[in-house]
Design a protein around this motif. Structure first.
Motif, short mmCIF file in Angstrom:
data_model
loop_
_atom_site.label_atom_id
_atom_site.label_comp_id
_atom_site.label_asym_id
_atom_site.label_seq_id
_atom_site.Cartn_x
_atom_site.Cartn_y
_atom_site.Cartn_z
N SER A 11 0.87 -1.27 0.08
CA SER A 11 -0.05 0.26 0.02
C SER A 11 0.79 1.31 0.07
O SER A 11 2.01 1.35 0.52
CB SER A 11 -0.94 -0.04 1.19
OG SER A 11 -0.23 0.45 2.18
N SER A 14 1.68 2.62 3.71
CA SER A 14 2.58 1.97 4.38
C SER A 14 3.98 2.43 4.20
O SER A 14 4.92 2.63 5.17
CB SER A 14 2.69 0.55 4.25
OG SER A 14 2.98 0.20 2.84
N THR A 159 0.16 -5.72 4.39
CA THR A 159 -0.56 -4.60 5.04
C THR A 159 -0.22 -4.38 6.61
O THR A 159 1.04 -4.87 6.78
CB THR A 159 -2.08 -4.75 5.11
OG1 THR A 159 -2.19 -6.06 6.02
CG2 THR A 159 -3.01 -5.09 3.84
#
Ligand code: UDP
Length: 235
Positions: A11, A14, A159
């Motif tokens: 992502s 992050s 994640t």
């Protein structure tokens, strides 16, 4: 090793690390280290990275920018992250190619499926930037689509959370983690794994998804070796 060819979805958010915006160089280095470990095993690696740390299409609407325009801005944001990641990987001795869903010829190659596969066979890490190249999609959908196209064995969704839970673990202390779950159960229980477009693509093409915590050292490495890390979603 369990997987020969992987698609890793990271992502954009992050990448911010402790920062409120942009790219934290420490996280880039951390990702390069983790990716290098699996590269060393001989795994073929493709990567899709989001753009949420810089710009999201939905957020554009609130500021009076047209949705489609905002989505293109979001795609360009993913390309900025992809370029940063490419640079980090190269500085750590890996060979890479950046392929874009939008033509930006001075910076990267356009996405051509056969060429992407060839790069992988030659041991290059392929990063897919600018999403699919169409508005109204996300980088999760990009990850699912590209994984199917390049015949990846699995989509690894990195994640902050270490898997799929019965409820949101950041809100509900009684939430428990699934080790395995089927596509059907995810639907029935209305669990949040990926957006529905991405999820349906994976299900219809029988492409397993693993949701895991990318920020935990060696998680990616262990996962590729076949250890039970995160949550595995299969038919
Ligand atoms: N986007 C798009 N088409 C794509 C991929 C991305 O329009 O194929 C846009 C969309 O506006 C999205 C933004 O790019 O909000 C950033 O991607 P995403 O939100 O998926 O990034 P992440 O949340 O993973 O950081």
């Amino acid at each position: 090793m369990k997987y020969k060819r992987i698609l890793l979805k990271l992502s954009g958010e992050s990448l911010m690390g402790e920062k409120k915006y942009g790219i934290d160089p420490a996280i880039l280095q951390q990702y390069a280290d983790e990716i290098k470990k699996v590269k060393g095993m001989g795994v073929e690696i493709a990567i899709v990275i989001g753009g949420g740390n810089i710009f999201r299409g939905v957020q554009a609407e609130k500021s009076g920018i047209d949705r489609v325009q905002g989505d293109y801005m979001g795609m360009l944001a993913t390309l900025i992250n992809a370029m940063a990641l490419q640079s980090a990987l190269e500085q750590n001795g890996m060979y890479t190619r950046l392929m874009s869903g939008i033509k930006i010829e001075s910076v990267c190659e356009p996405f051509i499926r056969r060429r992407a596969i060839r790069h992988l066979e030659k041991g290059r890490i392929v990063i897919f930037g600018a999403g699919i190249g169409n508005p109204y999609f996300t980088t999760d959908s990009t990850a699912a689509l590209r994984a199917i196209e390049i015949e990846s064995d699995v989509v690894l969704k990195g994640t902050r959370v270490d898997g799929v839970y019965t409820a949101d673990p950041e809100k509900d202390a009684t939430a428990t983690k699934y080790q395995n779950i089927s596509f059907d159960e995810v639907y029935k229980k209305n669990l949040n794994v990926m957006d529905m477009t991405a999820f349906t693509l994976c299900q219809e093409n029988n492409l397993p998804i693993i949701v895991f915590d990318m920020n935990k050292e060696d998680n990616l490495f262990k996962l590729v070796q076949g250890e039970t890390i995160g949550t595995l979603i299969t038919a």
